[in-house]
Each structure stands twice: as C-alpha cells, then as structure tokens.
Design an enzyme around this catalytic site. Structure first.
Site, PDB file in Angstrom:
ATOM      1  N   TRP A   1       0.832  -1.215   0.000  1.00 26.05           N
ATOM      2  CA  TRP A   1       0.000   0.000   0.000  1.00 26.05           C
ATOM      3  C   TRP A   1       0.863   1.261   0.000  1.00 26.05           C
ATOM      4  O   TRP A   1       0.378   2.349  -0.234  1.00 26.05           O
ATOM      5  CB  TRP A   1      -0.925  -0.003   1.231  1.00 26.05           C
ATOM      6  CG  TRP A   1      -0.201   0.268   2.542  1.00 26.05           C
ATOM      7  CD1 TRP A   1       0.932  -0.342   2.984  1.00 26.05           C
ATOM      8  CD2 TRP A   1      -0.555   1.233   3.535  1.00 26.05           C
ATOM      9  NE1 TRP A   1       1.287   0.152   4.212  1.00 26.05           N
ATOM     10  CE2 TRP A   1       0.405   1.123   4.576  1.00 26.05           C
ATOM     11  CE3 TRP A   1      -1.575   2.165   3.666  1.00 26.05           C
ATOM     12  CZ2 TRP A   1       0.359   1.916   5.719  1.00 26.05           C
ATOM     13  CZ3 TRP A   1      -1.618   2.952   4.804  1.00 26.05           C
ATOM     14  CH2 TRP A   1      -0.658   2.831   5.811  1.00 26.05           C
ATOM     15  N   ASP A   2       2.158   1.094   0.258  1.00 30.08           N
ATOM     16  CA  ASP A   2       3.097   2.218   0.210  1.00 30.08           C
ATOM     17  C   ASP A   2       2.875   3.013  -1.079  1.00 30.08           C
ATOM     18  O   ASP A   2       2.958   4.237  -1.103  1.00 30.08           O
ATOM     19  CB  ASP A   2       4.551   1.711   0.214  1.00 30.08           C
ATOM     20  CG  ASP A   2       4.892   0.820   1.398  1.00 30.08           C
ATOM     21  OD1 ASP A   2       3.994   0.095   1.857  1.00 30.08           O
ATOM     22  OD2 ASP A   2       6.045   0.839   1.849  1.00 30.08           O
TER      23      ASP A   2
ATOM     24  N   GLU B   1       0.882  -2.238  12.538  1.00 34.28           N
ATOM     25  CA  GLU B   1       1.189  -3.674  12.587  1.00 34.28           C
ATOM     26  C   GLU B   1       1.501  -4.184  13.987  1.00 34.28           C
ATOM     27  O   GLU B   1       1.839  -5.349  14.158  1.00 34.28           O
ATOM     28  CB  GLU B   1       2.335  -3.989  11.626  1.00 34.28           C
ATOM     29  CG  GLU B   1       1.941  -3.736  10.191  1.00 34.28           C
ATOM     30  CD  GLU B   1       3.012  -4.122   9.179  1.00 34.28           C
ATOM     31  OE1 GLU B   1       4.148  -4.417   9.591  1.00 34.28           O
ATOM     32  OE2 GLU B   1       2.701  -4.111   7.974  1.00 34.28           O
TER      33      GLU B   1
ATOM     34  N   LYS C   1       2.976   0.877  15.931  1.00 31.73           N
ATOM     35  CA  LYS C   1       4.189   0.942  15.114  1.00 31.73           C
ATOM     36  C   LYS C   1       4.167   2.224  14.263  1.00 31.73           C
ATOM     37  O   LYS C   1       5.193   2.789  13.924  1.00 31.73           O
ATOM     38  CB  LYS C   1       4.215  -0.293  14.213  1.00 31.73           C
ATOM     39  CG  LYS C   1       5.438  -0.447  13.357  1.00 31.73           C
ATOM     40  CD  LYS C   1       5.321  -1.723  12.525  1.00 31.73           C
ATOM     41  CE  LYS C   1       6.513  -1.934  11.626  1.00 31.73           C
ATOM     42  NZ  LYS C   1       6.287  -3.003  10.654  1.00 31.73           N
ATOM     43  N   GLN C   2       2.952   2.627  13.873  1.00 32.38           N
ATOM     44  CA  GLN C   2       2.844   3.721  12.910  1.00 32.38           C
ATOM     45  C   GLN C   2       1.462   4.358  12.993  1.00 32.38           C
ATOM     46  O   GLN C   2       0.569   3.842  13.652  1.00 32.38           O
ATOM     47  CB  GLN C   2       3.061   3.166  11.507  1.00 32.38           C
ATOM     48  CG  GLN C   2       2.044   2.111  11.101  1.00 32.38           C
ATOM     49  CD  GLN C   2       2.596   1.164  10.054  1.00 32.38           C
ATOM     50  OE1 GLN C   2       3.000   0.054  10.375  1.00 32.38           O
ATOM     51  NE2 GLN C   2       2.624   1.600   8.809  1.00 32.38           N
TER      52      GLN C   2
HETATM   53  C1  BGC Z   1       5.141  -1.189   7.491  1.00 31.30           C
HETATM   54  C2  BGC Z   1       4.087  -1.347   6.430  1.00 31.30           C
HETATM   55  C3  BGC Z   1       4.744  -1.164   5.075  1.00 31.30           C
HETATM   56  C4  BGC Z   1       5.908  -2.114   4.907  1.00 31.30           C
HETATM   57  C5  BGC Z   1       6.660  -1.889   3.617  1.00 31.30           C
HETATM   58  C6  BGC Z   1       6.264  -2.162   7.242  1.00 31.30           C
HETATM   59  O1  BGC Z   1       7.277  -1.973   8.178  1.00 31.30           O
HETATM   60  O2  BGC Z   1       4.599  -1.400   8.779  1.00 31.30           O
HETATM   61  O3  BGC Z   1       3.078  -0.383   6.619  1.00 31.30           O
HETATM   62  O4  BGC Z   1       3.815  -1.354   4.079  1.00 31.30           O
HETATM   63  O5  BGC Z   1       6.805  -1.918   5.961  1.00 31.30           O
HETATM   64  O6  BGC Z   1       7.212  -0.626   3.575  1.00 31.30           O
END
Ligand code: BGC
Length: 747
Positions: A346-347, A473, A579-580
C-alpha cells in the site's frame, strides 16, 4: 551541494549504506552502487542489478500450513551482473582496500542523472593513477546501463589493463533473522547462454518456476588491445593500454526481459545496441530529461541546505525507482536493494502515488494500470479467502498473488483494497478523465465495494468489519479498525455514486451489479461503525484498543527499538503501542468524517503510544501537526523524514531506500505545510508559514495546468504557470488564477 550527494572518504562502515544511496535506476533497471573493481575478500557487499517486476516464485516453508495460506512467494531476482571492471597498473590490481587513497570522491548528480567516482590511488608498489568511474542508467533508453572508466597514470606506468566481466550466474542476498529481508532462496536465476558475436557479448538467464528470461547484450568502446575468455556463463574481456597515455573504456550494457520484450531477447538487445548514441550524448539526454522533471517536481527551500538536499534526494530516488510501463509498480525499497523482496505494498497508493499524481500524472496512471492488471488475481484471492464476490488485493505482491506468509500483518491488512480504490478516486478527481472512470475506476470501485459488503455485516443498525488489521502492525486482527472502516466507507460511497452514474453501462451489466446490491453499499457506508470513545473524545483505533495496557515506554531502552526485532508479536498485540500512524492517517485521508476536536484529541493521544518503528509514520504525524497548528511538531516530524536514508536513521538503509518515507517527505510539505487537499470541489490550500525557511516553493499539475505555490515573506503566492484559468480555495476563500496574474495572500 543540494543537487548532489557525495562521499569524500572511503568509510568501510558505510559501504553497504552507500551502495543503496548511490544506486542508479530508471524505474525499469536498478543498479546498486557497487565498486567496479571489487572488494576485499572478507567484505560482503550486497551486489545487485534488478529489473522492476522481474521475479521468481519460491515455495513458502510453513511449520503449520493452514487453508488459504499462499503456497508461493514472489521475489525480485538479482539479474546478470555487468558491474565488474578490474583495473591493473603494471600487473598490480587496483583496490581501495590496499595501497594509499590520496583522494576519493563519489558523487551522485541528481540534476544530471549520473554518478562519478574519482580516486587518486597509490599502489603498494608506488604506482600512481587517477581513476574515474562514470555510471549512468538511462531515463531515455530504459534498457541501458553504461559505465565509463578513465585511467590517468601519474607515475611511470608501462601498462594499464582493464578486465571487464559479465556474469550470468548470480545469487540474491539473504539474512536469516530480519523479517524485512529474505531468509532463504539465494539462487533464483540460472544462466543458460553466453556467447560473443560481432563484437557483442551476450548472456541469457532464466528463472525456473516463473519461466522468465533476462538477457544482456554488451558492447565495449575502447582503443586498447582486446582479448576474450569464456568461463562457463561468465565472459571476461581484457583491454590492454599503453601506460604512456590515458586509458578509457566504455561498457554499454543493454538489458531485456520477457515481461517487456517478448521472446527473442538477444535480438531485441542487439537492435537496441545498434541504436545507442554515444556516451556524452547519453549524458546530455539525461540532463534534458531531468530538467523537465525538476521544472515540475522540484521543491525548493531557502535557509537549510541539508534539508534541501534530503528533499531532492528523496524525489530523485522515487523517480529512479518508479515503474513507468504499467508492467511494474514501485516496491517498498524501489530498485535500490532487496529489502521486502521487491514487493509492492500500500506504500504505493498512499505514500508515493500522490507525489506523481500531482507532478507527473502519466507516471501515476501507470501505477494504477499496473494495479488494475492484478484485479483478476485479487478476485481470485477474494474467493480463496471465502468471499462470494469482490476483489481482495494482496498485502504484498509483484504481479498479483499474495506473497505474505504472515497473515496477521499481511493478508489481514484488508485496508489495502480501500487504499487502492482511494488512489483510483484521487486520480479521477485530479484529472477528471472520464474514459479512465469508465474503463478502470468503476470496475475497481465495484469489486472493492463488493469485498467490503461481503466482509462486514449489519448488526443493530450498524455495519461492522471484524478481524482485520489496520496500518498499525503492532495491533493485529481486530474488530472495527477505524482506519479500515473509514476507508471502506469512502470506498462504498464512491462505488454507489459511480453505480448511479453508470447503471446503464455495459460494464455494470457485465459485472451483474443489481440495484439492491448497490443500495446495500450505500446503506453500509452510511451505517459504518466508526469507533469513538466518549470519555476521551477520540476515535478509538478499534473496538478494544483502549482496553489494553499502555506499553511501558519509560522502561524500554533505545536498543529495544524497533520493537518488532525484540518482542514476539503477541506481546506487542496485548498493549497499546503503535508501530505507525493508523487513526491519525485516516484523519488525514478522510478528514471529513471527524470534527476538528476529535482529530486534535486523537492526535494527542496516539502520539504518545506511537513508536514510529515504521518509516511510514513520521510524515503522517507531520501532515496532521500542520493541520492542527502544531508547527514545531510538524517541522520536527518532517525533519525525521527528509534525511532518513541519507543519515541512515532506521539503520537498515543498506537493504534499500525507504520509498514510502521518501514520498512522505513530499506529502508533509505539500499536504502538511501548504495544506493542500484534493476533493470533488477542486484544490484547496491552508498554508502555514515554516519559520525556518525564508522561501519555500513547489509546483503542481492539475487538469492540464501547472501551478506554482510559493511561501515567502509571510505570504503565499499562487501562480498559474500553464493552462486555463482556475479557481482554487485559500482558507475557504475562492481565488481565481490566470496565467500572468499571480495572487498573493497574507498568512
Ligand atoms: C510497514 C508497512 C509497510 C511495509 C513496507 C512495514 O514496516 O509497517 O506499513 O507497508 O513496511 O514498507
């Protein structure tokens, strides 16, 4: 300095990081910044050349495999290696790890599109020479990677010898204990042909399972003596020069592959070789290409060179990695390394696509078309996951199949389907391309709305979506994740709108959408549960987030971050620790679903439980801090993004650059500081003066216009550079823009 990135000394600790930072690419081909002459035996470089989307599939080894777990995983394959060129001065081999380095300078030229490494070296036997390695991966001829080596003997050298190699047998990089890297399957590609004919060196290799082929046709330009030797699938060419004058060798490597060039790859490569222009012209073409790119895409700030460099570096690398052919997309690490195995996440849609949408919409469209090409695979995945209808896009993939083996933080991130729908809608809002709407947007919206309709259900007058994972996550498999529900609501609303518009169309008939079905999307959207906590006045991240204990941040040492490398996932899931950005991101993307007070209180709350262990987090906190008027925070979080890779802040830049974060830098500036929003009504701005900068300006493309926005001396100046008159909104005030009549507003 702001257009370049330089290494001025050989720092062994930094070598792998610099291989990523100095990588060259064009969206098709990517070459890590490895040294042509090689390394010391005990030094493990991450040697890599990649073709976007060129991949193998490997079997996933599960201890316990359950129904619906993917059997195979796609992996970006390291391809035929053409980087090696050894240099000898009277038989003594040049190495940066021996003798004396009198001068070292490696520079990436982001305005010119090439890199140069200059080394003044004295050998152990006191031979001395200046060596220059110039490399370019062409933006104009996407198959081309060229290297020019110049050797200027300083001491009395009798003979200069250059040994140039092409290696068909290569392996991928593996690292066992980092979940962000491949832990097995180093060998993905097998060479099957190597020959030299008519001055061209030709090598082919193939993947086993995906049966994809890659070829390299290579040619040297030189005025030395030449000999050639075959060693299996390695071809070694030796060039000998009289040491009395300078020696020069140019190596033109042309790559072709099955995904783009059909069957006869060598023939295609030979044709491309025959049309190549000379090296100096290639460099001129690069410059012309980049002049146009920067004219539209540059963000200029005055007052901070180091940040300015970071901003340009991030934009430049996005351009180097983004697929421009609809066959490929942009992976989490771009073409700069093997982290996340070349997968698209999804990035793309949430962090990178908007940058191109607003500056180079044709590149943005290519990204959407690539996703569209995976729609059938997403339909299949939905079926595998037990859905009667709809499309479930995979969490990570290259050509469509789910490649995630860890479903709680993989497949369960259903939000990716809404994220993709969101980006399709954004494209339509920006371009008003009706044909795009009919050909692509409608189908994607219908199939994703169907997924939500089938995943959720009505209970007591509310639509609920259970057992999914939001962007965060560290909190997995939850009911009613605010982000997912908010995005699904938007997705379904739009699907209903499009249905109303196109109900008589062939597509809607073909897909068998009934009035009842579409009405249900509308009802589900209206009744979507958006968790809200009355006591705190915030949107709860999901149904149970606030019932958990808050993580003990005070007693967590710096070394324990990122937590994912030090704690079992279940431990993390039991706590309030993010985490984010999750809810905070939803408050940016679908801001109209919450009032300002809720957005503020939610920000204040989640900020305290977020570790930013994902590099996708800072930019979101910066954007929302700007919206809330938290100017210092906005600047602080922005600062974490702009030089994240240059300064290796996440300590894993060696595995590749953080593409989403790079897009995030742009988002934090344009959506954050300048307060841009794109909605059905058009463009709106709520700019905030950035105290640290005297001047800050950038451009946007919008429906065939080019608009420049400048924040300078306490005002914002809107200038329509190209295109028809346009109304934009400045803090709810309509402003009319015409070419030649800039409009200033005091901030
Ligand atoms: C992030 C995800 C991301 C992935 C790839 C992970 O560490 O939590 O949101 O899509 O990295 O960049």
């Amino acid at each position: 300095m702001t257009w370049q990135l330089s290494n001025t000394a050989l720092d062994e600790q930094q070598l792998l990081v610099n291989e990523s930072l100095m990588f060259l690419g064009n969206g098709y081909l990517g070459v890590r910044g490895n040294f042509e002459e090689g390394y010391r035996d005990d030094f493990k470089s991450i040697h890599g050349t990649y073709i976007n989307a060129f991949h193998e599939e490997t079997e996933i080894q599960y201890g316990e495999k359950l129904f619906g777990f993917p059997d195979f995983q796609q992996k970006l394959a390291n391809v035929i290696d053409t980087q090696e060129i050894e240099v000898y001065l009277d038989g003594e081999r040049f190495s940066l790890f021996e003798g004396e380095i009198i001068n070292f300078d490696r520079t990436l030229h982001m305005d010119q599109g090439y890199s140069v490494r200059e080394v003044h070296w004295r050998s152990p036997k006191s031979q001395e020479a200046k060596l220059t390695f110039t490399r370019v991966v062409s933006f104009v001829t996407k198959e081309l990677f060229a290297i020019k080596v110049d050797v200027e003997p300083i001491s009395n050298v009798r003979e200069v010898k250059l040994i140039s190699k092409v290696k068909g047998d290569v392996t991928n990089y593996v690292e066992k204990d980092d979940p962000r890297l491949a832990s097995n399957h180093a060998k993905l590609l097998y060479a099957n042909e190597a020959k030299s004919e008519a001055g061209l060196t030709q090598v082919k290799a193939r993947t086993e399972r995906t049966d994809l082929e890659v070829a390299c046709v290579m040619r040297h330009e030189h005025d030395g003596q030449h000999s050639i030797e075959h060693n299996g699938y390695e071809i070694i060419e030796t060039f000998t020069f009289d040491g009395a004058s300078n020696a020069s060798l140019i190596k033109y490597n042309v790559y072709t592959d099955t995904l783009r060039h059909g069957d006869d790859l060598l023939e295609k490569g030979i044709q491309i070789q025959s049309k190549l222009v000379e090296f100096e012209t290639i460099l001129k073409e690069q410059k012309a290409y980049l002049d146009e790119f920067w004219r539209v895409s540059d963000i200029a700030i005055a007052g901070d060179d180091s940040l300015q460099q970071g901003i340009r570096f991030n934009l430049y690398h996005l351009l180097q990695s983004v697929g421009k052919d609809s066959v490929s997309n942009i992976s989490a690490k771009g073409l700069s390394g093997e982290g996340y195995e070349g997968h698209y996440f999804w990035d793309t849609e949430i962090y990178i696509f908007p940058v191109f949408l607003m500056t180079n919409p044709e590149i943005a469209k290519g990204l959407l078309l690539h996703r569209y090409s995976t729609l059938d695979a997403a339909r299949l995945r939905a079926k595998e996951m037990g859905h009667k209808k709809g499309a479930l896009f995979p969490w990570r993939t290259i050509t469509g199949p789910e490649s995630s083996a860890f479903f709680p933080a993989g497949t369960a991130q259903y939000h990716i389907s809404a994220d993709i729908a969101y980006s399709f809608i954004q494209y339509y809002l920006v371009t008003k391309d009706e044909q795009f709407k009919q050909e692509y947007l409608a189908e994607v919206l219908i199939e994703t709305a169907r997924l939500w309709a089938d995943t959720g259900f009505m209970k007591n007058g509310q639509f609920l979506i259970n057992n999914v994972t939001g962007p965060d996550e560290y909190t997995c498999i939850v009911n009613n994740n605010y982000y997912t529900n908010a995005m699904a609501k938007y997705n379904m609303e739009w699907a209903y709108k499009i249905y109303q518009d196109m109900r008589e169309s062939e597509l809607v008939q073909q897909l068998g959408v009934t009035e009842d079905e579409a009405l249900f999307w509308n009802e589900a959207a209206e009744k979507m549960l958006l968790p809200f906590d009355d006591e705190l006045g915030i949107n709860e991240q999901d149904d149970t987030f606030l019932n958990k204990q808050v993580w003990d941040f005070e007693n967590t040492s710096d070394e324990e971050y990122p937590l994912l490398l030090n704690y079992h996932p279940l431990t993390l899931y039991r706590y309030q620790v993010c985490k984010q950005a999750d809810t905070v991101l939803a408050h940016f993307l679908v801001e109209d679903l919450a009032d300002d007070e809720t957005i503020r209180k939610s920000y204040d709350y989640y900020e305290h439980v977020t570790t930013h262990d994902s590099s996708l987090s800072y930019c979101v906190f910066s954007i929302m801090a700007s919206k809330l008027g938290y100017d210092e925070k906005a600047y602080h979080y922005f600062n974490e993004t702009a030089r994240l890779d240059i300064d290796n802040l996440h300590k894993n830049t060696k595995d590749g650059l953080h593409m989403a974060n790079m897009g995030g830098t742009w988002l934090a500036m344009v959506y954050g500081f300048a307060g841009l929003r794109v909605k059905e009504e058009g463009l709106s701005f709520r700019p905030r003066q950035v105290k640290a900068w005297d001047d800050f300006s950038f451009s946007l493309r919008f429906r065939d216009r080019l608009i420049n926005i400048q924040l300078v001396d306490g005002q914002v100046v809107y200038t329509l550079v190209e295109g028809d008159d346009l109304d934009v909104s400045h803090f709810n005030e309509q402003v009319q823009l015409s070419v030649g009549s800039p409009v200033s507003k005091v901030l």
